[in-house]
Write an enzyme that holds these catalytic residues in place. Structure first.
Site, PDB file in Angstrom:
ATOM      1  N   LEU A  89       0.821  -1.216   0.000  1.00 17.95           N
ATOM      2  CA  LEU A  89       0.000   0.000   0.000  1.00 17.95           C
ATOM      3  C   LEU A  89       0.853   1.264   0.000  1.00 17.95           C
ATOM      4  O   LEU A  89       0.549   2.237   0.683  1.00 17.95           O
ATOM      5  CB  LEU A  89      -0.966   0.014   1.200  1.00 17.95           C
ATOM      6  N   CYS A  90       1.953   1.223  -0.758  1.00 24.74           N
ATOM      7  CA  CYS A  90       2.820   2.408  -0.843  1.00 24.74           C
ATOM      8  C   CYS A  90       3.183   2.686  -2.302  1.00 24.74           C
ATOM      9  O   CYS A  90       4.326   3.008  -2.627  1.00 24.74           O
ATOM     10  CB  CYS A  90       4.072   2.230   0.019  1.00 24.74           C
ATOM     11  N   GLY A  91       2.195   2.516  -3.166  1.00 25.15           N
ATOM     12  CA  GLY A  91       2.402   2.824  -4.575  1.00 25.15           C
ATOM     13  C   GLY A  91       3.412   1.897  -5.222  1.00 25.15           C
ATOM     14  O   GLY A  91       3.452   0.698  -4.948  1.00 25.15           O
TER      15      GLY A  91
END
Length: 300
Positions: A89-91
């Site tokens: 969930l950090c690109g």
């Protein structure tokens, strides 16, 4: 129509719930980013200056204290140190680092991979999971996964000392670090950095093939005695800097990704509300038409 209204209401609730989570994650990452950014901003100039000094010493010094960290072997036994995060969930943060790892292995270490001479140390779960799935022939050391979230300088020093010991003993004769260099919350760069042997600077040559500028270092105490303590300290700081850079990059990337996700949720919420109002209006119009039709039938 009632079923359609119920479905839209359910989707609206789901999007609102997701948006609350993404906003909370953005706030947490923003708080962590301030601390991580401050740490790397303070560390980077110190580490960069030490690295430049070390490379100059290695290039122009002929002492034994420098030579053991600069020896080049033709029979390469490479070790890759891959620094990634434990969570997603950090690109594209993790995937950018791992793409660089994949390209490096494909371009430089394919033969070592086939013969089983390629080894990787994974700091962070994402790198370990990727290497185990994508390169099963690579020897993967997972003992240091925890170091990413327990990255005190004392713990990093233990790993750095192991890497230097492995290099001096000949277990590995080339060590590279893959990490993410932090620029700002929206920009991070995947990096590949040679750790050992220490890379030398290119000597500036004059017309008669002699160095134009040669640093003249004064060593106190003796050169070998000083370098035996100085070089390991610089290499320890270098590894610590790479981990701090990656941590700041992770928090910046996650904050940006969660901010974008919150904006997308807001856009989706607006569209769903319009669809919900349209469906309600259609239902009301249909009911009114049925009532008017029923009244007209009775009157007729």
């Amino acid at each position: 129509m009632a079923a359609n209204l119920k479905e839209v209401r359910s989707r609206i609730k789901s999007v609102i719930s997701t948006q609350q989570i993404t906003k909370a994650m953005k706030m947490v990452s923003a708080a962590k980013l301030r601390k991580a950014q401050q740490a790397i901003i303070q560390m980077r100039p110190y580490s960069n200056k030490l690295n430049a000094m070390m490379k100059n010493i290695m290039t122009y010094s002929d002492g034994e204290g420098a030579a053991e960290y600069a020896k080049i072997s033709l029979n390469k036994k490479p070790l890759l140190v891959i620094i990634t995060s434990d969570r997603g969930l950090c690109g594209a943060f993790n995937s950018n680092i791992l793409k660089l790892v994949h390209k490096s292995i494909s371009d430089n270490y394919q033969s070592h991979l086939l013969t089983g001479d390629l080894t990787a140390i994974c700091i962070g779960k994402k790198g370990f999971e990727y290497m185990r799935r994508r390169f099963p022939k690579c020897q993967i050391i997972s003992d240091h996964q925890h170091l990413y979230h327990d990255s005190t300088f004392e713990n990093v020093v233990k790993l750095a000392d192991k890497l230097m010991e492995h290099f001096k003993s000949g277990t590995y004769d080339q060590i590279e670090i893959f990490y993410s260099r932090f620029k700002n919350a929206a920009t991070q760069f995947p990096e590949r950095e040679q750790y050992l042997p220490v890379p030398k600077v290119e000597k500036s040559q004059s017309e008669n093939n002699t160095p134009k500028h040669k640093p003249d270092y004064l060593f106190e105490p003796k050169q070998d005695q000083l370098l035996a303590g100085l070089i390991p300290s610089i290499l320890q700081a270098q590894l610590y800097k790479c981990i701090l850079d990656t941590q700041a990059s992770e928090h910046g990337s996650r904050m940006t990704a969660m901010d974008k996700a919150s904006e997308n949720a807001e856009t989706m919420l607006g569209e769903l509300k319009i669809n919900y109002n349209k469906a309600r209006q259609e239902a009301i119009t249909k009911e009114l038409s049925e009532i008017v039709g029923g009244v007209a039938a009775l009157a007729g």
